[in-house]
Design a protein around this motif. Structure first.
Motif, PDB file in Angstrom:
ATOM      1  N   UNK A 492      14.499  -3.065  17.270  1.00 43.63           N
ATOM      2  CA  UNK A 492      15.061  -2.243  16.171  1.00 43.63           C
ATOM      3  C   UNK A 492      16.384  -2.544  16.422  1.00 43.63           C
ATOM      4  N   UNK A 493      16.975  -2.244  17.526  1.00 42.89           N
ATOM      5  CA  UNK A 493      18.506  -2.305  17.767  1.00 42.89           C
ATOM      6  C   UNK A 493      18.947  -3.664  17.807  1.00 42.89           C
ATOM      7  N   UNK A 494      18.284  -4.594  18.212  1.00 41.44           N
ATOM      8  CA  UNK A 494      18.662  -6.162  18.476  1.00 41.44           C
ATOM      9  C   UNK A 494      18.758  -6.450  17.049  1.00 41.44           C
ATOM     10  N   UNK A 495      18.016  -6.273  16.156  1.00 42.97           N
ATOM     11  CA  UNK A 495      17.883  -6.923  14.888  1.00 42.97           C
ATOM     12  C   UNK A 495      18.975  -6.200  14.003  1.00 42.97           C
ATOM     13  N   UNK A 496      19.174  -5.061  14.117  1.00 41.28           N
ATOM     14  CA  UNK A 496      20.354  -4.428  13.405  1.00 41.28           C
ATOM     15  C   UNK A 496      21.537  -4.849  13.914  1.00 41.28           C
ATOM     16  N   UNK A 497      21.962  -5.185  15.227  1.00 40.15           N
ATOM     17  CA  UNK A 497      23.110  -5.710  15.447  1.00 40.15           C
ATOM     18  C   UNK A 497      23.237  -7.209  14.928  1.00 40.15           C
ATOM     19  N   UNK A 498      22.059  -7.908  14.836  1.00 36.06           N
ATOM     20  CA  UNK A 498      22.064  -9.159  14.102  1.00 36.06           C
ATOM     21  C   UNK A 498      22.425  -9.252  12.695  1.00 36.06           C
ATOM     22  N   UNK A 499      21.990  -8.322  11.938  1.00 36.06           N
ATOM     23  CA  UNK A 499      22.318  -7.975  10.563  1.00 36.06           C
ATOM     24  C   UNK A 499      23.598  -7.539  10.387  1.00 36.06           C
ATOM     25  N   UNK A 500      23.916  -6.812  11.279  1.00 37.09           N
ATOM     26  CA  UNK A 500      25.596  -6.262  11.226  1.00 37.09           C
ATOM     27  C   UNK A 500      26.513  -7.515  11.490  1.00 37.09           C
ATOM     28  N   UNK A 501      26.232  -8.470  12.105  1.00 33.08           N
ATOM     29  CA  UNK A 501      27.056  -9.686  12.609  1.00 33.08           C
ATOM     30  C   UNK A 501      26.941 -10.476  11.519  1.00 33.08           C
ATOM     31  N   UNK A 502      25.854 -10.670  10.889  1.00 34.27           N
ATOM     32  CA  UNK A 502      25.749 -11.570   9.455  1.00 34.27           C
ATOM     33  C   UNK A 502      26.355 -11.154   8.334  1.00 34.27           C
ATOM     34  N   UNK A 503      26.477  -9.586   8.207  1.00 38.78           N
ATOM     35  CA  UNK A 503      26.952  -9.069   7.155  1.00 38.78           C
ATOM     36  C   UNK A 503      28.723  -8.820   7.296  1.00 38.78           C
ATOM     37  N   UNK A 504      29.128  -8.881   8.460  1.00 43.02           N
ATOM     38  CA  UNK A 504      30.635  -8.403   8.685  1.00 43.02           C
ATOM     39  C   UNK A 504      31.435  -9.818   8.872  1.00 43.02           C
ATOM     40  N   UNK A 505      30.790 -10.887   9.189  1.00 47.57           N
ATOM     41  CA  UNK A 505      31.554 -12.100   9.568  1.00 47.57           C
ATOM     42  C   UNK A 505      32.220 -12.506   8.217  1.00 47.57           C
ATOM     43  N   UNK A 506      33.431 -12.812   8.053  1.00 45.96           N
ATOM     44  CA  UNK A 506      34.162 -13.168   6.762  1.00 45.96           C
ATOM     45  C   UNK A 506      33.985 -14.418   6.232  1.00 45.96           C
ATOM     46  N   UNK A 507      33.252 -15.372   6.909  1.00 45.44           N
ATOM     47  CA  UNK A 507      32.930 -16.666   6.436  1.00 45.44           C
ATOM     48  C   UNK A 507      31.644 -16.341   5.100  1.00 45.44           C
ATOM     49  N   UNK A 508      31.707 -17.719   4.486  1.00 42.18           N
ATOM     50  CA  UNK A 508      31.032 -17.336   3.255  1.00 42.18           C
ATOM     51  C   UNK A 508      29.635 -18.137   3.630  1.00 42.18           C
ATOM     52  N   UNK A 509      29.820 -19.332   4.007  1.00 41.08           N
ATOM     53  CA  UNK A 509      28.538 -20.285   4.372  1.00 41.08           C
ATOM     54  C   UNK A 509      28.257 -20.426   5.684  1.00 41.08           C
ATOM     55  N   UNK A 510      28.653 -19.570   6.774  1.00 39.39           N
ATOM     56  CA  UNK A 510      28.140 -19.880   8.144  1.00 39.39           C
ATOM     57  C   UNK A 510      29.289 -20.596   9.099  1.00 39.39           C
TER      58      UNK A 510
END
Length: 550
Positions: A492-510
Motif C-alpha cells: 500500500x505504501x509503495x503504490x501510494x508513493x508511486x501514485x504520488x510521483x506520477x501525480x506531482x511530476x510537472x511533465x505532461x507526457x512522461x
C-alpha cells in the motif's frame, strides 16, 4: 520492461568565506541550461523531458567537480554507475582544460573493473595530492582511509541512508568542516527525495532484506558451517530447514560426509568451502583484453557481460573508448575506437513465467501476489547514440544466448474491464502498465534496502498465466534476494508513493523523473503517463490496508 536535474540539495555546510564564494559560483553555474547525454543515465539512453530541459546529472557533477578543483579543493564525486564515473571525469577534465589547464590531469575515474594495481595507484595519488578529485562508484565509500577531503558530491541517491551518510561523511574529516552536495538525477526516486528534502536528513533506517533459504546460496553457507563444526539436526532450525533433504543431496554430491557426530565438510574436495561462495554475486569474470597489444584493461562480471561487452559495444576505460571485437566465455577482445562521440546501449527482450504463488490478496477487480518466477532474457541488439545530444543513430541486431534464472517476484493484476471503467482505452493499456512498472521499480528501493538495478520487471496487457493485465517486479538474482517479497508487504505504501510521483511530476507526457527508465529493454516504448496515473489510482483505491488484507 526493465531488465535489472537536476536539482542540487546541500547536505553539508559552507565552512568558510571561500567555501561560501564557491557555493555561490556553483549555484550560478547550475542554473544554466545545458542538456547533454551521460553514459548509463536516462540522458544517455535518449531520455529527455519534452516539458522541462535541464542539465544532465553527470554533466552537473563533472562541472561542479572541476569548479571545486579549480578552487584548490580536494573532492570525491560519487556516481551511480561505472560508465558514469568515466563521463564525470571526462566532463571535469574538459572544463579544467579550458579554465585551469595545469589541473586538467588531476581528475580521474575510479571504479570496479580496473586492475588492482591501477586502483592502488589512484588511491596513492589521491593521498599525495597528485590527484585532486576522483569520480568513483561506491568502491570508495568504505574500506579506505582518506583524510583531508574538502568536499563530496553525491550524484544520485546511493540506495540507503547509511550509504548516503557514509559518502557525505568523507568530507571534512580530522575535525575540519566540509561541503557535501547532493545532485538528484532524473529518476522518480531522486525526484521524490528532492520533493521531500527532510527525508535526506531525518530518513529512517531501511529494512535490510536477505533470503537465507536462497537455494543458490544456502548450500555454500552449509558447507562453510560444516567446515568449522559438524552440522547436526539441531542446526536445521538455524538454517530454516524443515528436513535433511538438502544436506543429503550435498552428501551425494561429495561436498559433505556423514558421521555419527553429524555432517562434516569433505576434505577430499581439495578446496576451501569459503572459496565456493561468491559474496558479490557476480559469478564468472570476463577479462577485457586490448587486441592491439595484448594488455589487460580490466574485468567485468559475467552476469553483466552480455549487456556491457557484447560484440560492437563501446567500452570506456579512463576516458578512452574501445570497441568490442568479440566476447567468449572468459575474454572480451577490444581495440581503440577512433570516434569518441559514439556510445552503445544494449536492447533486451524478456519473459516471466510464474512458478508458484505463496501469498495472494484478492480485491474487487484484481490481485496482489508474491511467489517464485522464471525470468528469461537475451540481448537482441544495441542502439547507437551520439554522446553530445543522445541522438539515435541506428540499431544493430545481435544473436546472443538466452539466459534464465529462478527468482522471487511480486505482481499485480487487474481485470481489463476495470481498466476501461477507469478511463484507460484498450490501445493505451500497454503504455499505462509499462509506465506504472517503471515507476514502481524506481521507488521500491526507498522502502527496501536495494537498488533499482537489483530489480527487473515485466508488464503485459495479457499475461498467459494470469489471463489479465499484469505488472511483475522481480529480484534480479537467481534464487531471489527477498526484495520483491518485501515489496509485497509494503504494497500500500509503495503504490501510494508511486501514485504520488506520477501525480506531482510537472511533465505532461512522461519523463525520466516519473515513467522513463534508463534500463528499459524496450527503449521506453510504449509509455503513457496519464494512463499510468489512472492505473495506479485504481490499484491504490482497491488494495486493502495491511491490517485488513487477508
Amino acid at each position: 520492461m526493465e531488465i535489472p536535474r537536476d536539482n542540487a540539495e546541500s547536505a553539508g555546510e559552507v565552512s568558510s568565506e571561500s567555501d561560501a564564494r564557491l557555493a555561490g559560483e556553483a549555484s550560478i553555474d547550475a542554473a544554466s541550461v545545458d542538456v547533454e547525454s551521460t553514459d548509463n543515465d536516462a540522458e544517455s539512453a535518449g531520455l529527455a523531458s519534452t516539458d522541462v530541459q535541464r542539465r544532465a546529472a553527470n554533466t552537473e557533477a563533472g562541472e561542479l567537480t572541476a569548479l571545486l578543483v579549480a578552487h584548490d579543493a580536494r573532492a570525491l564525486t560519487f556516481v551511480r554507475s561505472r560508465p558514469g564515473t568515466e563521463r564525470v571525469a571526462e566532463v571535469a577534465q574538459k572544463r579544467l582544460a579550458k579554465s585551469a589547464s595545469h589541473l586538467a590531469g588531476t581528475v580521474a575515474a575510479y571504479r570496479g573493473g580496473y586492475l588492482p594495481e591501477e586502483r592502488r595507484e589512484l588511491e596513492q595519488q589521491l593521498r599525495t595530492g597528485d590527484i585532486r578529485a576522483l569520480a568513483t562508484t561506491s568502491a570508495l565509500e568504505l574500506g579506505m582511509d582518506i583524510s583531508g577531503l574538502d568536499a563530496v558530491i553525491v550524484t544520485g541517491w546511493p540506495g540507503t541512508h547509511s550509504s548516503f551518510q557514509q559518502q557525505i561523511g568523507r568530507a571534512g574529516r580530522a575535525g575540519s568542516t566540509g561541503l557535501a552536495v547532493f545532485i538528484g538525477r532524473d529518476n522518480p526516486l531522486d525526484q521524490y527525495l528532492l520533493a521531500n528534502p527532510k527525508l535526506l536528513a531525518t530518513g529512517r533506517a531501511e529494512a535490510t532484506v536477505l533470503d537465507p533459504t536462497n537455494p543458490w546460496i544456502l548450500p555454500h553457507h552449509l558447507a562453510a558451517a560444516a567446515f568449522e563444526l559438524p552440522l547436526t539436526n539441531s542446526d536445521l532450525m538455524v538454517f530454516d530447514l524443515s528436513n535433511t533433504v538438502l544436506i543429503e543431496h550435498m552428501v551425494d554430491a561429495g561436498m559433505l560426509t556423514e558421521r555419527p557426530q553429524g555432517w562434516y565438510w569433505n576434505p577430499a574436495m581439495r578446496v576451501s568451502p569459503h572459496d565456493l561462495a561468491d559474496i558479490r554475486g557476480g559469478g564468472s569474470t570476463i577479462s577485457i583484453i586490448n587486441s592491439e597489444n595484448g594488455s589487460l584493461l580490466g574485468t567485468v562480471d559475467g552476469a553483466r557481460a552480455d549487456t556491457t561487452v557484447h560484440p560492437g559495444a563501446i567500452y570506456i576505460h579512463q576516458g578512452v573508448p574501445f570497441e568490442v571485437e568479440s566476447l567468449d566465455d572468459d575474454v572480451a577482445l577490444v581495440h581503440p575506437h577512433r570516434d569518441e562521440e559514439i556510445r552503445t546501449f544494449a536492447r533486451e527482450e524478456s519473459s516471466v513465467e510464474i512458478l508458484d504463488t505463496t501469498d495472494e490478496i484478492v480485491f474487487a477487480d484484481g490481485t496482489w501476489s508474491r511467489g517464485m518466477v522464471v525470468v528469461r532474457s537475451r540481448v537482441i541488439g544495441y542502439d547507437v547514440r551520439r554522446v553530445r545530444d543522445g541522438m539515435f543513430l541506428g540499431f544493430v541486431p545481435l544473436t546472443m544466448p538466452m539466459r534464465e534464472f529462478t527468482t522471487g517476484a511480486v505482481w499485480a493484476t487487474l481485470t481489463e474491464q476495470a481498466t476501461r471503467d477507469a478511463g484507460i482505452a484498450t490501445a493505451d493499456l500497454p503504455g499505462a502498465l509499462h509506465g506504472a512498472e517503471h515507476t514502481m521499480i524506481a521507488l521500491l528501493p526507498f522502502f527496501v534496502s536495494c537498488d533499482r538495478w537489483d530489480l527487473g520487471g515485466l508488464s503485459t496487457a495479457l499475461h498467459p498465466q494470469t489471463g489479465r493485465p499484469t505488472i511483475i517486479v522481480h529480484d534480479a538474482i537467481a534464487g531471489g534476494s527477498g526484495c520483491a517479497h518485501r515489496g509485497f508487504t509494503s504494497g500500500k505504501e509503495w503504490l501510494e508513493a508511486t501514485l504520488d510521483t506520477l501525480t506531482t511530476c510537472p511533465c505532461e507526457s512522461g519523463c525520466p523523473k516519473c515513467i522513463q527508465s534508463p534500463k528499459c529493454g524496450n527503449n521506453n516504448s510504449p509509455l503513457s503517463k496519464p494512463d499510468a496515473r489512472l492505473l495506479m489510482d485504481l490499484l491504490v483505491r482497491q488494495l486493502p490496508e495491511p491490517s485488513t488484507a487477508s
